[in-house]
Design an enzyme around this catalytic site. Structure first.
Site, short mmCIF file in Angstrom:
data_model
loop_
_atom_site.label_atom_id
_atom_site.label_comp_id
_atom_site.label_asym_id
_atom_site.label_seq_id
_atom_site.Cartn_x
_atom_site.Cartn_y
_atom_site.Cartn_z
N LYS A 83 -8.32 13.55 6.41
CA LYS A 83 -8.58 12.63 5.30
C LYS A 83 -9.76 11.74 5.68
O LYS A 83 -9.75 11.09 6.74
CB LYS A 83 -7.32 11.80 5.04
O1 G3P Z 1 -2.37 7.47 0.13
C1 G3P Z 1 -3.29 7.03 -0.80
C2 G3P Z 1 -2.71 6.32 -2.01
O2 G3P Z 1 -1.73 7.11 -2.62
C3 G3P Z 1 -2.35 4.88 -1.80
O3 G3P Z 1 -1.61 4.34 -2.86
O4 G3P Z 1 -0.18 2.57 -3.80
O5 G3P Z 1 -1.58 2.07 -1.76
O6 G3P Z 1 -2.65 2.34 -3.99
P1 G3P Z 1 -1.50 2.74 -3.12
#
Ligand code: G3P
Length: 214
Positions: A83
């Site tokens: 990633k």
């Molecule tokens: O892993 C990446 C993403 O899904 C993060 O989500 O909820 O931290 O915006 P969030």
């Protein structure tokens, strides 16, 4: 549509793995930090539970060190996907890894032009962050739609991985728009099963069955 679980929590991954519908796992530095463990240890354990793509994110911000980290991460397991952030260095690292047959997930995508860059670098996945766009009054789902159009216009094979999913409606809308993957927290994945008519209907079926078989 593939379902990935977006967590570093081994208990959650273990429970969700039993449901038979989890295709892979995504993590990020914040999720790993919340476990209080080393990324390598968490990823190793996840790979024993889920037989599918597991995204592990680099911390470095320059291409050379991103590639060094990637080299170590891919040694952990054959299912590791590297990633990388959507920066100039991240895209350059993505191109290098693609040319060396290593799978990538380009993250922190907030525009279709950024998604186009990731596709040009041969990314395996692009991660548009729906929830974080909604949080600032933008339309996360419109971005999924734009990226789908752009990729279909040119036949790019990069898979759209709808990320930063906050609720079941995000999953529904992303599936309508043709996102290839939805990665979501454990609680959102669980919530997809729930419908009051299913619960009430089952209760009634079971009580009718019991009455008839007294
Ligand atoms: O892993 C990446 C993403 O899904 C993060 O989500 O909820 O931290 O915006 P969030």
């Amino acid at each position: 549509m593939q379902f990935f679980i977006d967590t570093g929590d081994i208990k959650e991954i273990t429970e969700a793995s039993k449901w038979g519908i989890v295709d892979g796992v995504t993590t990020n530095p914040s999720l790993i930090a919340s476990t209080g463990r080393k990324q390598e240890d968490v990823i190793k354990e996840i790979a024993q539970i889920i037989d599918g793509p597991i995204s592990a994110e680099v911390i470095a911000t320059d291409k050379e060190n991103m590639l060094k980290e990637a080299q170590e991460l891919v040694k952990i397991h054959e299912n590791i996907v590297i990633k990388l952030p959507l920066t100039m260095d991240g895209i350059a690292a993505c191109k290098f890894l693609t040319d060396n047959n290593i799978k990538t997930n380009v993250t922190l995508c907030f525009s279709s032009n950024q998604a186009l860059l990731a596709a040009k670098a041969g990314a395996t996945y692009i991660s548009p962050f729906i929830g974080r766009l909604d949080d600032i009054g933008h339309d996360g789902m419109a971005l999924i739609e734009e990226i789908r159009n752009v990729y279909d216009n040119y036949g790019y094979m990069t898979e759209i991985l709808a990320a930063s999913i906050r609720h079941p409606t995000h999953v529904r809308d992303a599936s309508f728009l043709g996102a290839d993957v939805a990665t979501m927290p454990f609680k959102v994945l669980k919530s997809l099963y729930a419908h009051p008519l299913t619960e009430n209907g089952l209760e009634k079926f079971l009580s009718d069955h019991q009455k008839a078989n007294k």
